[in-house]
Design an enzyme around this catalytic site. Sequence first.
Site, PDB file in Angstrom:
ATOM      1  N   CYS A 120       0.811  -1.213   0.000  1.00 12.86           N
ATOM      2  CA  CYS A 120       0.000   0.000   0.000  1.00 12.86           C
ATOM      3  C   CYS A 120       0.850   1.271   0.000  1.00 12.86           C
ATOM      4  O   CYS A 120       1.493   1.574  -0.992  1.00 12.86           O
ATOM      5  CB  CYS A 120      -0.986  -0.036   1.157  1.00 12.86           C
ATOM      6  N   ARG A 154     -12.510   5.201  -4.397  1.00  8.45           N
ATOM      7  CA  ARG A 154     -11.718   4.509  -3.382  1.00  8.45           C
ATOM      8  C   ARG A 154     -11.940   3.010  -3.510  1.00  8.45           C
ATOM      9  O   ARG A 154     -13.071   2.541  -3.654  1.00  8.45           O
ATOM     10  CB  ARG A 154     -12.104   4.983  -1.980  1.00  8.45           C
ATOM     11  N   HIS A 167      -3.727  -5.791   1.824  1.00 12.51           N
ATOM     12  CA  HIS A 167      -3.544  -6.150   3.230  1.00 12.51           C
ATOM     13  C   HIS A 167      -4.172  -7.524   3.438  1.00 12.51           C
ATOM     14  O   HIS A 167      -4.547  -8.190   2.501  1.00 12.51           O
ATOM     15  CB  HIS A 167      -4.227  -5.109   4.127  1.00 12.51           C
TER      16      HIS A 167
END
Length: 257
Positions: free
Chosen positions: A107, A141, A205
């Site tokens: 990320c 997003r 993640h």
Amino acid sequence: MTAEVPRGRGAHARTASSLRLVWVYPDLLSTYGDRGNLLILQRRAQLRGIEVEQVLVNADQAVPGQGDIYLLGGGEDLPQILAARRLRADRGLYTAAEQGAVIFAVCAGYQLLGTEFGGEEGQPVAGLEILDIRSGRGERRGVGEILGEVNPALRLPRLTGFENHQGVTRRGPGVEPLAQVLTGVGNGDGTEGAWAGRVLGTYLHGPVLARNPGLADLLLTWAAGRLPPLADREEQWTQQLRDQRLEAIGAGLSPSR
């Protein structure tokens, strides 16, 4: 079967029976359980009889150049900017990359390996230029589960993880995507992550190496050479987690995948 990319070990490496794992800036870059990536690498190496040394380097400390695998996690905008500035000044990660160390970034850590990334107001911020990628802020997003078909050159099963970012990342020449997105956003262009040589980054993640043990073994292989397979009893819980997450996405894959 875990892919083995034919690369010689860097000058940093000591022996195939000993690995130094360097966690870079856990005080700035460690969101969504990214520390789990370090623990997975340590565990899967030790199960194969490889001695592991953990080195945790906070932002006020120098990054050692003599490591085998360097890990960077996710973080918010301001910690990411601070991390980029300190790493550029420190130069330790550059030394490690030049010596052939494996670098695995998630990320925010993934973005700052590139030439630039978007700051807290979307302004371009200079990255480390270790990986030829350029990141900015997208219009939507990416939040939720992601599934991708891994680059065939890496010979790994499908990639699963959790993303929460608004980044868009473009690759330069010589940088390959880690995966093609089946579900989710990833880089924003239908691909997820990027890799070149021994440097690999992803938006995922999960922690991503817990969900994708084949990817963990690939990184270990790059650092230590060919690895023996683990016994089925050692993979039981790992496989259950993987099957559970794939089922939640609706991937409809058999346990062997």
